[in-house]
Design a protein around this motif. Structure first.
Motif: not given
Length: 322
Positions: A246-252, A257-259
């Motif tokens: 589910l959604g998460h502040p760290f995803l936002d 910018r995973e790299g």
């Protein structure tokens, strides 16, 4: 037995429904409830942690009513010693997921346990057949929790694996959350289903109440497959496996910018730990698959198994009538 399949016959269970061995959340009570309900409960051992097993196995033994059960392990996270210790508990079945299962196959077979191998692509499916799996789980990308970054959707993947593996029973996994999904899997040639997210939203699941409620309240569009949360919390999961949550502040904050996050993870990891300590984010991501639109209650898992089976029978009868 209206839903009798090669899977139900193999394990002498009433319904072709298995519990996904979700690491940490598929504990003894949930495993026992699914098995009591007529399915196959699989304990979510993951890494084979001895303390966790010492706590959950007695619960399973006390509540399982002598029904068939099994243990799930992550191939990438265990070694031969861990597998040997798990087998000392004499599980009737062992499921291996994520990574190379080959080093553990002979030991599992020698212990007399049924070998269940989860696959996420055709190469893994062919390998599972070659290794002599007793059951193969075909996991689609709709599934909650971890899966292959470059996986396949459940609908086209399952029949291909079923054809490839025949006569080995294949279970469909990913995005299935009601009896219509069970019926669809059987129509695709599967011998049953493996359900995770639907069983997370039950009375016996080892999840925080807020997580169970979030699954009930959210929709499939609220889920997202990513590695951001694994990196941020310092998880050892291999890079080829992403997780649907589910959604998460760290995803936002880190989407796209995973790299950058992978190259310099320490500041974000400290920020994550601080946020957990403050209580502003849950300690664990909220794993959830795309089928959560179909989940609107928190029943007993034992009752849920029978409900799913009844729904599947109705769906199959309706389809036959057409």
């Amino acid at each position: 037995m209206a839903l009798s399949t090669s899977f139900t016959e193999l394990f002498d269970v009433e319904y072709p429904i298995a519990l996904a061995p979700m690491g940490g959340s598929a504990g003894g009570a949930l495993t026992a409830a699914v098995s009591r309900g007529g399915g196959l409960g699989l304990l979510g051992s993951g890494t084979g942690d001895e303390d966790w097993l010492a706590r959950e196995l007695p619960v399973l033994a006390d509540q399982g009513a002598g029904k068939p059960w099994g243990i799930g392990l992550w191939s990438w996270a265990v070694d031969d010693g861990v597998v040997a210790r798990v087998l000392e508990h004499r599980p009737p079945a062992v499921m291996l997921s994520f990574g190379d299962p080959a080093p553990f196959v002979e030991r599992i077979r020698s212990a007399g346990a049924a070998l269940i191998l989860q696959v996420t692509d055709l190469e893994e499916a062919r390998r599972a057949v070659d290794l002599g799996a007793d059951v193969i789980v075909a996991q689609g990308t709709e599934a909650g929790g971890h899966g292959a970054r470059q996986g396949r959707s459940t609908l086209p993947f399952v029949p291909v694996v079923a054809d490839l593996a025949a006569p080995v029973p294949v279970l469909a996994a990913g995005g299935i959350a009601d009896g219509r999904g069970v019926a669809a899997a059987l129509a695709l040639g599967a011998a049953g289903v493996l359900l995770g997210t639907r069983f997370q939203a039950t009375a016996e699941a080892l999840v925080a109440p807020a997580t169970a409620r979030a699954i009930v309240d959210a929709g499939g569009e609220s889920t997202e497959r990513n590695r951001v949360l694994d990196i941020a919390r310092g998880s050892r999961w291999p890079a080829q496996y992403t997780a649907r949550t589910l959604g998460h502040p760290f995803l936002d904050a880190w989407r796209g910018r995973e790299g950058e996050l992978s190259a310099a993870p320490l500041p974000a990891q400290q920020e994550y730990q601080d946020a957990v300590a403050r209580g502003t984010i849950p300690a664990l991501p909220q794993w959830a698959g795309e089928g959560i639109d179909l989940i609107d209650d928190l029943p007993s898992a034992a009752d849920l198994v029978a409900t799913l089976a009844a729904q599947a029978e109705t769906a199959l009868a309706r389809a036959a009538g057409r």
